[in-house]
Design an enzyme around this catalytic site. Structure first.
Site, short mmCIF file in Angstrom:
data_model
loop_
_atom_site.label_atom_id
_atom_site.label_comp_id
_atom_site.label_asym_id
_atom_site.label_seq_id
_atom_site.Cartn_x
_atom_site.Cartn_y
_atom_site.Cartn_z
N ASN A 1 31.71 44.04 40.42
CA ASN A 1 32.44 45.28 40.23
C ASN A 1 33.68 45.15 39.35
O ASN A 1 34.22 46.15 38.89
CB ASN A 1 32.83 45.89 41.58
CG ASN A 1 33.73 44.96 42.38
OD1 ASN A 1 33.36 43.82 42.66
ND2 ASN A 1 34.90 45.42 42.77
N GLN B 1 27.25 48.87 42.40
CA GLN B 1 27.44 49.15 40.98
C GLN B 1 26.12 49.26 40.21
O GLN B 1 26.12 49.45 38.99
CB GLN B 1 28.30 48.06 40.34
CG GLN B 1 29.72 47.98 40.87
CD GLN B 1 30.58 49.16 40.46
OE1 GLN B 1 30.29 49.86 39.49
NE2 GLN B 1 31.66 49.40 41.20
N HIS C 1 29.45 57.92 45.63
CA HIS C 1 30.48 58.29 44.65
C HIS C 1 30.49 57.41 43.42
O HIS C 1 31.22 57.67 42.46
CB HIS C 1 31.87 58.29 45.31
CG HIS C 1 32.40 56.93 45.67
ND1 HIS C 1 33.36 56.29 44.93
CD2 HIS C 1 32.11 56.10 46.69
CE1 HIS C 1 33.65 55.12 45.48
NE2 HIS C 1 32.91 54.99 46.55
N CYS D 1 39.52 48.79 45.50
CA CYS D 1 39.37 48.74 46.95
C CYS D 1 40.35 47.78 47.60
O CYS D 1 40.14 47.32 48.73
CB CYS D 1 37.94 48.34 47.30
SG CYS D 1 36.70 49.42 46.56
N THR E 1 26.78 62.02 64.07
CA THR E 1 26.09 63.16 63.46
C THR E 1 26.04 62.98 61.95
O THR E 1 27.05 62.72 61.31
CB THR E 1 26.82 64.48 63.80
OG1 THR E 1 26.85 64.64 65.22
CG2 THR E 1 26.11 65.66 63.15
N SER F 1 26.55 53.51 47.45
CA SER F 1 27.65 54.41 47.75
C SER F 1 27.58 55.58 46.78
O SER F 1 27.62 55.39 45.56
CB SER F 1 28.99 53.68 47.62
OG SER F 1 30.02 54.38 48.26
N GLY G 1 29.20 52.08 51.01
CA GLY G 1 28.77 50.70 50.80
C GLY G 1 29.39 49.71 51.75
O GLY G 1 28.74 48.76 52.21
N THR G 2 30.67 49.90 52.08
CA THR G 2 31.35 48.96 52.96
C THR G 2 30.70 48.94 54.35
O THR G 2 30.44 47.87 54.92
CB THR G 2 32.85 49.31 53.08
OG1 THR G 2 33.46 49.09 51.81
CG2 THR G 2 33.54 48.43 54.12
#
Length: 379
Positions: free
Chosen positions: A152, A180, A202, A328, A238, A200, A71-72
């Site tokens: 978040n 989120q 995860h 974060c 890649t 993101s 996401g960042t």
């Protein structure tokens, strides 16, 4: 020691089905997707199939999805492009955004001398739409609005459709950090005209180090990472084939069982709120996190009427994983910039904890957590 994981807004445990997909890919799908031989073509086909499946969840085309490291990076890609490529001279955001947005905006302001306006929030951390409209009316400069769909830390839900309509009305680009949201809420991007979203893997039981940016068709975008020109020239490097396939599988599972999982998590959150109110008479809830209609069903931000810097540490010692704010912030102890943006100074200094849930959370874990909170707070 019993282990209780209540920090799912930070990251979620990977599902076994996701691990199996990734493992199989690692064993049999090792080709470089940019190679023209059969091994490369196989990897490329797997990526493009995953891209199409992901795009379908949001009612968009595969060409509008670009894979990133999370996401960042996706937020940075969009914000940099707004200023350096799309002619944006002003960014409108809020003080309660994720640092992936706030710090990038601050850098762009300092480096490229753009204008930045911060929309007001009320005493519950709610974005004030009247103020947003006033700000949008105040200049004819090309503008990007960047407001997150689900906060978040406190879980507040942005009235996303209203913001999208306002941006369209005032000819402003609309970017929303939806990290989120993805895997937890349905989002039809044909019905809700957002120009840019991010994800993101995860956050919805997929792997770390993989995410994507959605860029609405017709909007030009250029790379911030230069090299081999992967991702249709937008993101060199890649592609992380195994993680992309794992993320797609996690997303598939999330949306396949969305209603069932949401019902379970809502029951968990409701029960937790009731237990906290019963056992801690002066407990408060930050933002609108105790309102099941106005906040994410996965996040509950609780403020206890004491100043105990050791509470999170003590909970960890008995196996309960929670957070004091965003994970974060690299372990910084400066306090939550989100809470500082709308709470009174006295309330900011009190102990706040973010509990966040997933479909793996159980009522027994809630009971255990409440029992330990009682030991530490009511002793």
């Amino acid at each position: 020691m019993k282990a209780v994981y209540l920090d799912n807004a930070a990251t979620t445990p990977m599902l076994l089905e996701v691990v199996e997909v990734m493992q199989q890919s690692m064993l049999s799908n090792f080709g470089n997707p940019s190679s023209v031989h059969q091994f490369g073509r196989k990897a490329r086909a797997a990526i493009e199939t995953a891209r199409k499946k992901i795009a379908k969840h949001f009612n968009v085309s595969a060409r509008e999805i670009f894979f990133t490291a999370g996401g960042t990076e996706a937020d940075n890609l969009i914000l940099y492009n707004a200023v350096l490529n799309l002619g944006v001279k002003r960014i409108v955001t809020s003080r309660i955004e994720h640092y992936a947005v706030l710090r990038t905006v601050e850098y762009l302001q300092k480096t490229y001398n753009i204008d930045v306006d911060y929309v007001n929030v009320n005493e519950q951390g709610v974005i004030q739409l009247d103020d947003l409209e006033v700000v949008l009316k105040s200049t004819s400069e090309k503008t990007l609005v960047s407001l997150m769909y689900v906060n978040n830390e406190i879980g507040n839900l942005l009235p996303i459709q209203n913001v999208a309509v306002l941006c369209k009305k005032h000819d402003a680009y609309f970017h929303s950090d939806t990290v989120q949201v993805i895997g937890r809420y349905q989002l039809d991007l044909q019905k809700t005209p957002i120009d840019f979203i991010v994800a993101s893997g995860h956050k919805f039981h997929g792997p770390k180090g993989i995410g994507f940016a959605y860029v609405r068709k017709g909007i030009s975008i250029r790379p911030i990472l230069h090299g081999g020109g992967q991702e249709n020239g937008v993101r060199s490097s890649t592609e992380n084939v195994h993680a992309i396939l794992g993320m797609e599988k996690a997303l598939e599972i999330s949306y396949k069982k969305l209603d069932e999982d949401r019902e379970h998590i809502v029951a968990i959150k409701s029960y937790f709120i009731q237990q906290l109110k019963t056992n801690f008479k002066d407990v408060q809830f930050n933002g609108e996190s105790d309102n099941l209609e106005k906040s994410s069903y996965t996040i509950l931000n609780v403020r206890f009427q004491l100043k105990d810097k050791m509470l999170l540490f003590n909970l960890d010692l008995v196996g309960i994983a929670v957070s004091g704010g965003s994970a974060c912030q690299s372990g910084a102890s400066k306090g939550s910039h989100v809470l500082m943006s709308f709470l009174k100074e006295e309330d900011v200094t009190k102990t706040s904890i973010r509990f966040s849930f997933s479909k793996l959370t159980t009522l027994k874990e809630v009971d255990f957590t409440v029992s330990k909170l009682k030991e530490f707070i009511l002793r």
